[in-house]
Design an enzyme around this catalytic site. Structure first.
Site, PDB file in Angstrom:
ATOM      1  N   ASP A  17       0.829  -1.202   0.000  1.00  0.00           N
ATOM      2  CA  ASP A  17       0.000   0.000   0.000  1.00  0.00           C
ATOM      3  C   ASP A  17       0.866   1.256   0.000  1.00  0.00           C
ATOM      4  O   ASP A  17       1.980   1.260   0.537  1.00  0.00           O
ATOM      5  CB  ASP A  17      -0.897  -0.019   1.246  1.00  0.00           C
ATOM      6  N   GLY A  18       0.329   2.321  -0.582  1.00  0.00           N
ATOM      7  CA  GLY A  18       0.975   3.628  -0.507  1.00  0.00           C
ATOM      8  C   GLY A  18       1.695   4.063  -1.765  1.00  0.00           C
ATOM      9  O   GLY A  18       2.392   5.086  -1.747  1.00  0.00           O
ATOM     10  N   GLY A  20       0.468   5.411  -4.565  1.00  0.00           N
ATOM     11  CA  GLY A  20      -0.016   6.709  -5.019  1.00  0.00           C
ATOM     12  C   GLY A  20       0.433   7.836  -4.112  1.00  0.00           C
ATOM     13  O   GLY A  20       0.817   8.919  -4.585  1.00  0.00           O
ATOM     14  N   TRP A  22       3.086   7.823  -2.198  1.00  0.00           N
ATOM     15  CA  TRP A  22       4.533   7.977  -2.406  1.00  0.00           C
ATOM     16  C   TRP A  22       4.789   8.895  -3.600  1.00  0.00           C
ATOM     17  O   TRP A  22       5.643   9.791  -3.553  1.00  0.00           O
ATOM     18  CB  TRP A  22       5.160   6.606  -2.635  1.00  0.00           C
ATOM     19  N   SER A  62      -6.643  -6.216  -6.255  1.00  0.00           N
ATOM     20  CA  SER A  62      -7.798  -6.822  -5.592  1.00  0.00           C
ATOM     21  C   SER A  62      -9.019  -6.791  -6.498  1.00  0.00           C
ATOM     22  O   SER A  62      -9.082  -6.040  -7.491  1.00  0.00           O
ATOM     23  CB  SER A  62      -8.115  -6.087  -4.285  1.00  0.00           C
ATOM     24  N   GLU A  64     -11.642  -5.468  -5.771  1.00  0.00           N
ATOM     25  CA  GLU A  64     -12.224  -4.134  -5.610  1.00  0.00           C
ATOM     26  C   GLU A  64     -11.493  -3.065  -6.415  1.00  0.00           C
ATOM     27  O   GLU A  64     -12.015  -1.959  -6.615  1.00  0.00           O
ATOM     28  CB  GLU A  64     -12.240  -3.735  -4.129  1.00  0.00           C
ATOM     29  N   ASN A  65     -10.277  -3.361  -6.872  1.00  0.00           N
ATOM     30  CA  ASN A  65      -9.491  -2.350  -7.590  1.00  0.00           C
ATOM     31  C   ASN A  65     -10.047  -2.003  -8.967  1.00  0.00           C
ATOM     32  O   ASN A  65      -9.653  -0.998  -9.563  1.00  0.00           O
ATOM     33  CB  ASN A  65      -8.032  -2.803  -7.742  1.00  0.00           C
ATOM     34  N   ARG A 181       1.639  -4.782   6.237  1.00  0.00           N
ATOM     35  CA  ARG A 181       0.936  -3.777   5.428  1.00  0.00           C
ATOM     36  C   ARG A 181       1.717  -2.481   5.479  1.00  0.00           C
ATOM     37  O   ARG A 181       1.982  -1.940   6.559  1.00  0.00           O
ATOM     38  CB  ARG A 181      -0.491  -3.552   5.906  1.00  0.00           C
TER      39      ARG A 181
END
Length: 236
Positions: A17-18, A20, A22, A62, A64-65, A181
């Site tokens: 995660d992170g 975007g 970054w 995922s 959901e993405n 995570r």
């Protein structure tokens, strides 16, 4: 007397995660963050080999993405395809076995074929197993397993946890010992729910593109300090 080595997880899962955030912190577009995130997989994989972790699962995309903007979704799919094309031969030569968890039905046929080629060509490797959770959701995996059980005609009285696991996407992978995570969040986000039953959870503020081998070792140090009881009590 030799000093006892700290316990190592057999199976690490990482929710990457992170990307975007970054990129945004550097005034760059989100896709630059996703590209940096893909590039960061290699050093973490190599660190796991060096440390002696035999199984690594990465949450790459995922179910959901798909709700993200179309250009970002297509960019992520293109990144995966490019990574396979440019890195497969070297990963194969270095003994990496690639697995896939998830459903590829919604993915374009060309990328499906590339993913399947990666799985097929590395099937006999045993230095480390890299399980890529792509178009994956934990609930979807469990639901798909239930459908397979029904289709196989398994009777309710013949079903236990061991047999149920045999219908999952990668039934022979061990349960997760440690879930990392990045990006400071404290959610499982539908990641390997069945396999995460007794996993230790570690969250770091570090964004995924900046999560290097030193941060991995810090997570493993924290894992070594945990007392895993699996529902039991502390030893006296």
């Amino acid at each position: 007397m030799s000093q006892q080595e700290p316990p190592l997880p057999a199976h690490i899962g990482i929710i990457m995660d992170g990307n975007g955030r970054w990129a945004r912190a550097r005034g760059r577009p989100r896709m630059a963050g996703h590209k940096a995130g893909v590039d960061n997989i290699r050093p973490i994989l190599e660190a796991c080999v060096e440390i002696g972790v035999p199984y690594l699962s990465l949450f790459a995309f995922s179910t959901e993405n798909w709700s993200r903007p179309d250009n970002e979704v297509s960019g992520l799919l293109n990144l995966l395809g490019s990574a396979i094309r440019t890195q497969l031969d070297e990963l194969n030569a270095n003994g990496v076995q690639i697995r896939h968890s998830g459903n590829l039905d919604r993915v374009n046929p060309h990328l499906q074929a590339e993913m399947q080629r990666a799985v097929n060509e590395t099937r006999s490797n045993n230095r480390i197993t890299l399980n890529v959770a792509f178009n994956y959701g934990g609930r979807a995996e469990i639901l798909a397993a239930v459908r397979r059980i029904i289709q196989a005609g398994v009777q309710p009285e013949d079903l236990d946890e061991e047999r149920f696991q045999g219908f999952l996407d990668q039934p022979d992978l061990p349960d997760l010992d440690l879930i990392i995570r990045t990006g400071g969040e404290f959610r499982l986000s539908n990641f390997m729910l069945w396999q995460a039953t007794y996993a230790e959870y570690y969250s770091t503020e570090t964004f995924w593109p900046a999560f290097g081998p030193d941060q991995l070792k810090a997570a493993l140090g924290e894992y070594a300090r945990r007392e895993r009881r699996f529902g039991g009590v502390c030893p006296t």
